[in-house]
Structures are given as structure tokens and as C-alpha cells.
Write a protein that holds these residues in place. Sequence first.
Motif, PDB file in Angstrom:
ATOM      1  N   THR A 257       0.834  -1.211   0.000  1.00  0.00           N
ATOM      2  CA  THR A 257       0.000   0.000   0.000  1.00  0.00           C
ATOM      3  C   THR A 257       0.865   1.256   0.000  1.00  0.00           C
ATOM      4  OG1 THR A 257      -1.747  -1.184   1.203  1.00  0.00           O
ATOM      5  CG2 THR A 257      -1.823   1.220   1.207  1.00  0.00           C
ATOM      6  N   GLN A 259       3.888   1.459  -1.058  1.00  0.00           N
ATOM      7  CA  GLN A 259       4.596   1.522  -2.345  1.00  0.00           C
ATOM      8  C   GLN A 259       3.711   2.128  -3.424  1.00  0.00           C
ATOM      9  OE1 GLN A 259       5.992  -2.288  -3.666  1.00  0.00           O
ATOM     10  NE2 GLN A 259       7.584  -1.412  -4.934  1.00  0.00           N
ATOM     11  N   VAL A 260       2.448   1.743  -3.452  1.00  0.00           N
ATOM     12  CA  VAL A 260       1.520   2.291  -4.451  1.00  0.00           C
ATOM     13  C   VAL A 260       1.306   3.779  -4.228  1.00  0.00           C
ATOM     14  CG1 VAL A 260      -0.870   2.223  -5.248  1.00  0.00           C
ATOM     15  CG2 VAL A 260       0.367   0.096  -4.873  1.00  0.00           C
ATOM     16  N   VAL A 261       1.160   4.185  -2.955  1.00  0.00           N
ATOM     17  CA  VAL A 261       0.955   5.600  -2.654  1.00  0.00           C
ATOM     18  C   VAL A 261       2.150   6.426  -3.108  1.00  0.00           C
ATOM     19  CG1 VAL A 261       0.712   7.262  -0.774  1.00  0.00           C
ATOM     20  CG2 VAL A 261      -0.642   5.167  -0.756  1.00  0.00           C
ATOM     21  N   ALA A 263       4.349   5.627  -5.390  1.00  0.00           N
ATOM     22  CA  ALA A 263       4.445   5.602  -6.861  1.00  0.00           C
ATOM     23  C   ALA A 263       3.487   6.604  -7.490  1.00  0.00           C
ATOM     24  CB  ALA A 263       4.146   4.183  -7.377  1.00  0.00           C
ATOM     25  N   ASN A 264       2.284   6.709  -6.950  1.00  0.00           N
ATOM     26  CA  ASN A 264       1.337   7.693  -7.479  1.00  0.00           C
ATOM     27  C   ASN A 264       1.794   9.126  -7.235  1.00  0.00           C
ATOM     28  OD1 ASN A 264      -0.402   5.663  -8.344  1.00  0.00           O
ATOM     29  ND2 ASN A 264      -1.542   5.609  -6.427  1.00  0.00           N
ATOM     30  N   ARG A 265       2.403   9.368  -6.072  1.00  0.00           N
ATOM     31  CA  ARG A 265       2.918  10.711  -5.816  1.00  0.00           C
ATOM     32  C   ARG A 265       4.078  11.039  -6.736  1.00  0.00           C
ATOM     33  NH1 ARG A 265       3.014  11.315   0.816  1.00  0.00           N
ATOM     34  NH2 ARG A 265       0.738  11.272   1.126  1.00  0.00           N
ATOM     35  N   ARG A 267       4.470  10.025  -9.777  1.00  0.00           N
ATOM     36  CA  ARG A 267       3.969  10.336 -11.123  1.00  0.00           C
ATOM     37  C   ARG A 267       3.422  11.762 -11.190  1.00  0.00           C
ATOM     38  NH1 ARG A 267       1.471   5.117 -10.463  1.00  0.00           N
ATOM     39  NH2 ARG A 267       2.684   3.496 -11.526  1.00  0.00           N
ATOM     40  N   ARG A 268       2.891  12.228 -10.058  1.00  0.00           N
ATOM     41  CA  ARG A 268       2.362  13.603 -10.050  1.00  0.00           C
ATOM     42  C   ARG A 268       3.469  14.637 -10.113  1.00  0.00           C
ATOM     43  NH1 ARG A 268      -1.902  12.745  -5.028  1.00  0.00           N
ATOM     44  NH2 ARG A 268      -3.218  11.204  -6.042  1.00  0.00           N
TER      45      ARG A 268
END
Length: 268
Positions: A257, A259-261, A263-265, A267-268
Motif C-alpha cells: 500500500t 509503495q503504491v501511494v 508511486a502515485n505521488r 507520477r504527479r
Amino acid sequence: MLPGFGVSLGITLAYLGAIVIIPLTALALRPWELGLAGVWHALSDDRVAAALKLSFSLSALAALLNAPLGLLIAWTLTRYEFPGRRLLDALVDLPFALPTAVAGIALTAIYAPTGPLGSLAAKVGLKTAYSPLGIFIALVFIGLPFVVRALQPVLQDLDREVEEAAQTLGANDLQRVAFVVMPVLGPALISGVSLAFARAVGEYGSVVFIAGNMPLRTEIAPLLIVIKLEQYDYAGAAAVGLAMLGISFGALIVINTAQVVLANRGRR
């Protein structure tokens, strides 16, 4: 649909079933031969609770320490040229190449009270081998390569022009690392730390020699499982293994979880 997909999928599912699903199913079912009360009694035993606490707490601490150490080593190997860099890069993989028993014997010889580092630690009142500190050292040793190897490809692919642009816009070194580099490295760092944690939790060979194996003090959970198997307490051993599986699965969910958070940050 790609040609041969059916055969490939069948082989993949058969492999996963034989190597992963069936053994885990057997592990989940075997403890219940004792009944609910028997499983609870096996897991609430002071010796079992102490072994689980020792294994997971020291594994987590070792993985957390490997995060900055692995980042520093990966950064040095990737960003700088210096004599002996390739040799140092090869030495990072030494815990992978060494048999775990050999690593345990070597660490014990070094950190024993009569060893070169153990004797120095003893002079300042630290007991390394045959103590939780010795287990911690062994877990750091075997987990460090996972963090380094997870970070190196990301650092090599990181576009330095982005860092230079941030520096041109007035960012200092700390801001450049915190706001440009770390968001990209974050998922890989978490992945490496999770691999180091997983390896440390189940480690046996490199720890059993340096631990001392004293019940309630320096006895790790994998060793306790082996002891129960030697006593033909298969259901009790499976109960300890099931507890380790459940705790590890919960930790894996939290790590993925995060790691996904990150990764999304990134990309932003």
C-alpha cells in the motif's frame, strides 16, 4: 491472444499450484488438527511468543537500517567513479553467494568474544555474538544486497537533467534529493526493504550459529519450528509457521500500500 498462451498459462498455474498454493494450503490446514484451543495454546506459549517477537522485531529493525545503508551504497556505486568500484559492487552480492551456514560461522568467528570485532565490542560493554545484537548484525548482513540491487537500476535510469533543472531553479542539495530524487526512488526503496524484511524473517542458517539459541532470549522462530519438527510435533510447528505467514502477509499488505501511494505521488 498470443500463440501458445494456453500452454504457457497452464504451465504457470501448475507451477504455482505445486510450489506455492498446495504447500500453503497444507500449512493452513495442518495446525487445526489440534483444534481451536490447541492452536491457541501452541501460539500463546511463552517460548513461541518470545521467538515470534524476536524474529519479527529484529527483522523489521534490520530492514529499516538497511534502507539508509543500501541507499548510500547504491548512490556511491552509481554516481561516482573510484578505484575498486567494481570490486565493491561485486562484494555487495557476497551474502547471496555464501551458503547461509558459512555466513553464520564467519559472523560468529568475527563477533564472538574472542573475535576481532567481538573483543573490541566487549571492551565497551557490548555483547555481540550469542545475543539479540548478534542476530541483528546477521540480519543486516543478509538483507543489505536486496536494498542495493533494488535501487541501482532506478538510479542508473534517473534523468540527471531533472536534478540539474531543479538546481538551476534554486534548489539546494537537500531539496533536490528530497523533492526530485526520493519520490522516484521511494517505490524501489520500499521494495528492497520489504525483500530484506522477508528474507530476515525466514533466515535460519546465518543466524542459528551467532544467536546462542537460548529459549525466551535468543531463540528465533524458524529454529523453534525445526525443534518442534524434530520432536514430531508437526501440528505445533505448522501453527508457528501459520502465525509467521499471517504476520508476514499483513506486513506485505502495508508495504505494498505504501509503495503504491509513493508511486502515485512520484507520477504527479
